[in-house]
Design a protein around this motif. Structure first.
Motif, PDB file in Angstrom:
ATOM      1  N   LEU A   1     -38.136  37.688   4.396  1.00  0.00           N
ATOM      2  CA  LEU A   1     -38.272  36.301   4.848  1.00  0.00           C
ATOM      3  C   LEU A   1     -37.917  35.323   3.732  1.00  0.00           C
ATOM      4  CD1 LEU A   1     -41.585  36.570   6.909  1.00  0.00           C
ATOM      5  CD2 LEU A   1     -39.246  36.396   7.786  1.00  0.00           C
ATOM      6  N   LEU A   2     -38.257  35.699   2.493  1.00  0.00           N
ATOM      7  CA  LEU A   2     -37.924  34.836   1.362  1.00  0.00           C
ATOM      8  C   LEU A   2     -36.410  34.751   1.173  1.00  0.00           C
ATOM      9  CD1 LEU A   2     -38.938  33.181  -1.078  1.00  0.00           C
ATOM     10  CD2 LEU A   2     -38.879  35.294  -2.403  1.00  0.00           C
ATOM     11  N   PHE A   3     -35.735  35.909   1.201  1.00  0.00           N
ATOM     12  CA  PHE A   3     -34.282  35.912   1.047  1.00  0.00           C
ATOM     13  C   PHE A   3     -33.602  35.243   2.233  1.00  0.00           C
ATOM     14  CE2 PHE A   3     -35.002  39.362  -2.055  1.00  0.00           C
ATOM     15  CZ  PHE A   3     -34.183  38.905  -3.075  1.00  0.00           C
ATOM     16  N   LEU A   4     -34.170  35.395   3.412  1.00  0.00           N
ATOM     17  CA  LEU A   4     -33.585  34.777   4.599  1.00  0.00           C
ATOM     18  C   LEU A   4     -33.649  33.256   4.499  1.00  0.00           C
ATOM     19  CD1 LEU A   4     -32.346  35.658   7.342  1.00  0.00           C
ATOM     20  CD2 LEU A   4     -34.611  35.321   8.334  1.00  0.00           C
ATOM     21  N   ARG A   5     -34.713  32.773   3.877  1.00  0.00           N
ATOM     22  CA  ARG A   5     -34.884  31.325   3.724  1.00  0.00           C
ATOM     23  C   ARG A   5     -33.897  30.749   2.716  1.00  0.00           C
ATOM     24  NH1 ARG A   5     -34.668  26.833   3.246  1.00  0.00           N
ATOM     25  NH2 ARG A   5     -36.260  25.198   3.284  1.00  0.00           N
ATOM     26  N   PHE A   6     -33.613  31.503   1.654  1.00  0.00           N
ATOM     27  CA  PHE A   6     -32.763  30.994   0.582  1.00  0.00           C
ATOM     28  C   PHE A   6     -31.461  31.779   0.479  1.00  0.00           C
ATOM     29  CE2 PHE A   6     -37.127  29.980  -0.687  1.00  0.00           C
ATOM     30  CZ  PHE A   6     -37.013  28.611  -0.865  1.00  0.00           C
ATOM     31  N   ARG A   7     -30.930  32.192   1.616  1.00  0.00           N
ATOM     32  CA  ARG A   7     -29.712  32.991   1.616  1.00  0.00           C
ATOM     33  C   ARG A   7     -28.514  32.158   1.173  1.00  0.00           C
ATOM     34  NH1 ARG A   7     -30.602  31.517   6.941  1.00  0.00           N
ATOM     35  NH2 ARG A   7     -28.864  30.513   7.987  1.00  0.00           N
ATOM     36  N   TYR A   8     -27.484  32.845   0.734  1.00  0.00           N
ATOM     37  CA  TYR A   8     -26.218  32.203   0.427  1.00  0.00           C
ATOM     38  C   TYR A   8     -25.131  32.951   1.173  1.00  0.00           C
ATOM     39  CZ  TYR A   8     -23.964  35.829  -2.356  1.00  0.00           C
ATOM     40  OH  TYR A   8     -23.355  36.980  -2.751  1.00  0.00           O
ATOM     41  N   GLY A   9     -23.996  32.340   1.320  1.00  0.00           N
ATOM     42  CA  GLY A   9     -22.928  33.073   1.996  1.00  0.00           C
ATOM     43  C   GLY A   9     -21.816  32.180   2.474  1.00  0.00           C
ATOM     44  N   LEU A  10     -21.004  32.741   3.365  1.00  0.00           N
ATOM     45  CA  LEU A  10     -19.866  32.006   3.911  1.00  0.00           C
ATOM     46  C   LEU A  10     -20.355  30.932   4.868  1.00  0.00           C
ATOM     47  CD1 LEU A  10     -17.582  35.052   4.738  1.00  0.00           C
ATOM     48  CD2 LEU A  10     -17.417  33.573   2.760  1.00  0.00           C
ATOM     49  N   LYS A  11     -19.743  29.777   4.810  1.00  0.00           N
ATOM     50  CA  LYS A  11     -20.080  28.697   5.721  1.00  0.00           C
ATOM     51  C   LYS A  11     -18.865  28.437   6.601  1.00  0.00           C
ATOM     52  CE  LYS A  11     -23.357  26.561   2.529  1.00  0.00           C
ATOM     53  NZ  LYS A  11     -23.721  25.339   1.778  1.00  0.00           N
ATOM     54  N   PRO A  12     -18.935  28.823   7.874  1.00  0.00           N
ATOM     55  CA  PRO A  12     -17.777  28.670   8.745  1.00  0.00           C
ATOM     56  C   PRO A  12     -17.343  27.224   8.946  1.00  0.00           C
ATOM     57  CG  PRO A  12     -19.493  29.964   9.810  1.00  0.00           C
ATOM     58  CD  PRO A  12     -20.054  29.439   8.547  1.00  0.00           C
ATOM     59  N   LYS A  13     -18.306  26.299   8.859  1.00  0.00           N
ATOM     60  CA  LYS A  13     -17.965  24.911   9.154  1.00  0.00           C
ATOM     61  C   LYS A  13     -17.190  24.282   8.004  1.00  0.00           C
ATOM     62  CE  LYS A  13     -21.900  24.079  12.247  1.00  0.00           C
ATOM     63  NZ  LYS A  13     -23.080  23.238  12.502  1.00  0.00           N
ATOM     64  N   ASP A  14     -16.207  23.470   8.369  1.00  0.00           N
ATOM     65  CA  ASP A  14     -15.443  22.681   7.407  1.00  0.00           C
ATOM     66  C   ASP A  14     -14.840  23.544   6.309  1.00  0.00           C
ATOM     67  OD1 ASP A  14     -16.155  20.222   8.708  1.00  0.00           O
ATOM     68  OD2 ASP A  14     -18.130  20.449   7.817  1.00  0.00           O
ATOM     69  N   SER A  15     -14.166  24.609   6.676  1.00  0.00           N
ATOM     70  CA  SER A  15     -13.515  25.460   5.685  1.00  0.00           C
ATOM     71  C   SER A  15     -12.159  25.901   6.208  1.00  0.00           C
ATOM     72  CB  SER A  15     -14.391  26.678   5.358  1.00  0.00           C
ATOM     73  OG  SER A  15     -14.649  27.435   6.519  1.00  0.00           O
ATOM     74  N   LEU A  16     -11.293  26.287   5.285  1.00  0.00           N
ATOM     75  CA  LEU A  16      -9.962  26.746   5.639  1.00  0.00           C
ATOM     76  C   LEU A  16      -9.964  28.227   5.959  1.00  0.00           C
ATOM     77  CD1 LEU A  16      -7.835  24.915   2.925  1.00  0.00           C
ATOM     78  CD2 LEU A  16      -7.847  24.428   5.375  1.00  0.00           C
ATOM     79  N   CYS A  17      -9.029  28.628   6.803  1.00  0.00           N
ATOM     80  CA  CYS A  17      -8.877  30.034   7.143  1.00  0.00           C
ATOM     81  C   CYS A  17      -7.444  30.271   7.601  1.00  0.00           C
ATOM     82  CB  CYS A  17      -9.869  30.446   8.242  1.00  0.00           C
ATOM     83  SG  CYS A  17      -9.566  29.661   9.839  1.00  0.00           S
ATOM     84  N   LEU A  18      -7.115  31.526   7.781  1.00  0.00           N
ATOM     85  CA  LEU A  18      -5.829  31.898   8.366  1.00  0.00           C
ATOM     86  C   LEU A  18      -6.050  32.241   9.837  1.00  0.00           C
ATOM     87  CD1 LEU A  18      -4.065  34.137   5.679  1.00  0.00           C
ATOM     88  CD2 LEU A  18      -3.477  31.796   6.359  1.00  0.00           C
ATOM     89  N   ALA A  19      -5.241  31.661  10.703  1.00  0.00           N
ATOM     90  CA  ALA A  19      -5.353  31.901  12.143  1.00  0.00           C
ATOM     91  C   ALA A  19      -4.081  32.585  12.634  1.00  0.00           C
ATOM     92  CB  ALA A  19      -5.575  30.589  12.891  1.00  0.00           C
ATOM     93  N   THR A  20      -4.266  33.697  13.333  1.00  0.00           N
ATOM     94  CA  THR A  20      -3.137  34.414  13.924  1.00  0.00           C
ATOM     95  C   THR A  20      -3.229  34.307  15.438  1.00  0.00           C
ATOM     96  OG1 THR A  20      -3.047  35.980  12.079  1.00  0.00           O
ATOM     97  CG2 THR A  20      -1.954  36.621  14.116  1.00  0.00           C
ATOM     98  N   LEU A  21      -2.263  33.643  16.045  1.00  0.00           N
ATOM     99  CA  LEU A  21      -2.206  33.449  17.491  1.00  0.00           C
ATOM    100  C   LEU A  21      -1.287  34.507  18.086  1.00  0.00           C
ATOM    101  CD1 LEU A  21      -2.229  30.522  15.897  1.00  0.00           C
ATOM    102  CD2 LEU A  21      -2.275  29.621  18.218  1.00  0.00           C
ATOM    103  N   THR A  22      -1.777  35.216  19.089  1.00  0.00           N
ATOM    104  CA  THR A  22      -1.028  36.327  19.666  1.00  0.00           C
ATOM    105  C   THR A  22      -0.820  36.111  21.157  1.00  0.00           C
ATOM    106  OG1 THR A  22      -1.964  37.860  18.041  1.00  0.00           O
ATOM    107  CG2 THR A  22      -0.958  38.825  20.001  1.00  0.00           C
ATOM    108  N   LYS A  23       0.431  36.251  21.593  1.00  0.00           N
ATOM    109  CA  LYS A  23       0.769  36.177  23.012  1.00  0.00           C
ATOM    110  C   LYS A  23       1.986  37.074  23.261  1.00  0.00           C
ATOM    111  CE  LYS A  23       1.614  32.973  26.844  1.00  0.00           C
ATOM    112  NZ  LYS A  23       2.768  33.705  27.414  1.00  0.00           N
ATOM    113  N   ASP A  24       1.867  37.927  24.271  1.00  0.00           N
ATOM    114  CA  ASP A  24       2.953  38.845  24.647  1.00  0.00           C
ATOM    115  C   ASP A  24       3.425  39.697  23.464  1.00  0.00           C
ATOM    116  OD1 ASP A  24       2.864  37.776  27.208  1.00  0.00           O
ATOM    117  OD2 ASP A  24       4.384  36.257  26.760  1.00  0.00           O
ATOM    118  N   GLY A  25       2.465  40.114  22.631  1.00  0.00           N
ATOM    119  CA  GLY A  25       2.794  40.982  21.509  1.00  0.00           C
ATOM    120  C   GLY A  25       3.379  40.290  20.301  1.00  0.00           C
ATOM    121  N   GLU A  26       3.588  38.981  20.357  1.00  0.00           N
ATOM    122  CA  GLU A  26       4.151  38.227  19.244  1.00  0.00           C
ATOM    123  C   GLU A  26       3.038  37.496  18.505  1.00  0.00           C
ATOM    124  OE1 GLU A  26       7.263  38.312  18.259  1.00  0.00           O
ATOM    125  OE2 GLU A  26       7.893  39.639  19.909  1.00  0.00           O
ATOM    126  N   ASP A  27       3.069  37.561  17.160  1.00  0.00           N
ATOM    127  CA  ASP A  27       2.056  36.926  16.331  1.00  0.00           C
ATOM    128  C   ASP A  27       2.636  35.735  15.582  1.00  0.00           C
ATOM    129  OD1 ASP A  27       0.314  38.899  17.121  1.00  0.00           O
ATOM    130  OD2 ASP A  27       0.609  40.129  15.330  1.00  0.00           O
TER     131      ASP A  27
END
Length: 296
Positions: free
Chosen positions: A134-160
């Motif tokens: 519970l202590l570690f859960l309260r003060f955890r660290y890690g990746l924050k999905p919000k407001d961050s950059l990433c690589l996006a791969t869009l796939t349709k009909d086998g083409e990326d």
């Protein structure tokens, strides 16, 4: 000296401690594990811990095999690892929390004094581990999905098509009928993915600063894969809206190559297995002053 080992108590102890660790790892990454996969991963790790007590092989070899098998099994079952970078990221978190939990338990045992016997029992270890969890859960660290950059791969009909994307907490667009979150792509990226075949048209209403309300053309993308700091997530049937304006200028990420805006609601959908219910279904009701607070 003679020792008695109770397999059921040993399995229960390791199962609960593994569950603590996996929940911490899940909460410090992208929170994609379901309750079933968390339990299955913890059970596999607990079973592998019993391997050193089986067979006639050297103890050192059995310890190594049990630890390696248990670690790999736990992470693959719980998080559906899709690459080496993702595995290393998860393994880093697992090792960190393992040492943290172990150090916390050792500290509590040293402070226990006369109650040390109670604390080193199965229930005592589980209770102390729960407090550390519970202590570690309260003060955890890690990746924050919000407001961050990433690589996006869009796939349709086998083409990326892979582009740089921004996960933007300001994007709360949803498809009106299903309530699914909607991502935004530039017209140029949309053309590369869909070509001249753009079926499944949807109207996506939005609200933004400088323009009270409007609509964007939306389409159903068969598959979207995101990579964030080595972590990979795949989504099926994601709605995307097409922007006639360049997205790069709207990003707080400070990168000119941003071609797509990701709706953070995708991560909630991945964890729960279904999109969240809409708080207000009257997006286009002229009698309502609430536009759904959709922002671009």
């Amino acid at each position: 000296m003679h020792y008695e080992l109770y397999v059921d108590s040993l399995f229960l102890l390791n199962f609960i401690m593994n569950l603590y660790l996996l929940i911490l790892v899940d909460n410090s990454t992208l929170r994609t594990a379901t309750a079933g996969r968390l339990a299955a991963g913890a059970a596999v790790g607990a079973l592998c811990y019993l391997l050193p007590f089986c067979g006639a092989f050297p103890m050192a070899l059995k310890l190594i095999v049990g630890a390696v098998t248990g670690t790999i099994g736990m992470l693959h079952i719980t998080f559906r690892v899709k690459g080496l970078r993702m595995f290393l990221r998860l393994f880093e978190r697992l090792v960190l929390y393992s040492f943290g939990m172990g150090g916390a338990l050792l500290f509590l045992v040293r402070l226990a004094g006369p109650a040390r016997g109670i604390l080193t029992s199965v229930l005592g270890i589980l209770g102390a581990g729960g407090a550390a969890f519970l202590l570690f859960l309260r003060f955890r660290y890690g990746l924050k999905p919000k407001d961050s950059l990433c690589l996006a791969t869009l796939t349709k009909d086998g083409e990326d098509v892979t582009v740089c994307a921004l996960i933007d907490s300001g994007n709360s667009l949803v498809e009106p009928i299903s309530g699914k979150p909607v991502c935004i792509v530039e017209q140029e990226v949309f053309g590369r993915v869909f070509g001249e075949k753009a079926d499944g048209f949807r109207v996506i209403p939005y609200h933004s600063i400088g323009k009270k309300r409007g609509i964007l053309p939306g389409y159903l993308l068969p598959r979207l894969c995101l990579e964030i700091n080595g972590m990979k997530l795949s989504f099926a049937d994601v709605y995307i809206a097409v922007s006639q304006e360049e997205i790069s200028g709207a990003g707080s990420a400070g990168a000119e190559s941003v071609k797509m805006i990701i709706n953070p609601g995708l991560f909630a959908r991945e964890r729960k297995g279904r999109p969240k219910k809409r708080r207000n279904v009257r997006y286009n009701d002229s009698k309502s002053d609430n536009t759904g607070q959709n922002a671009v």
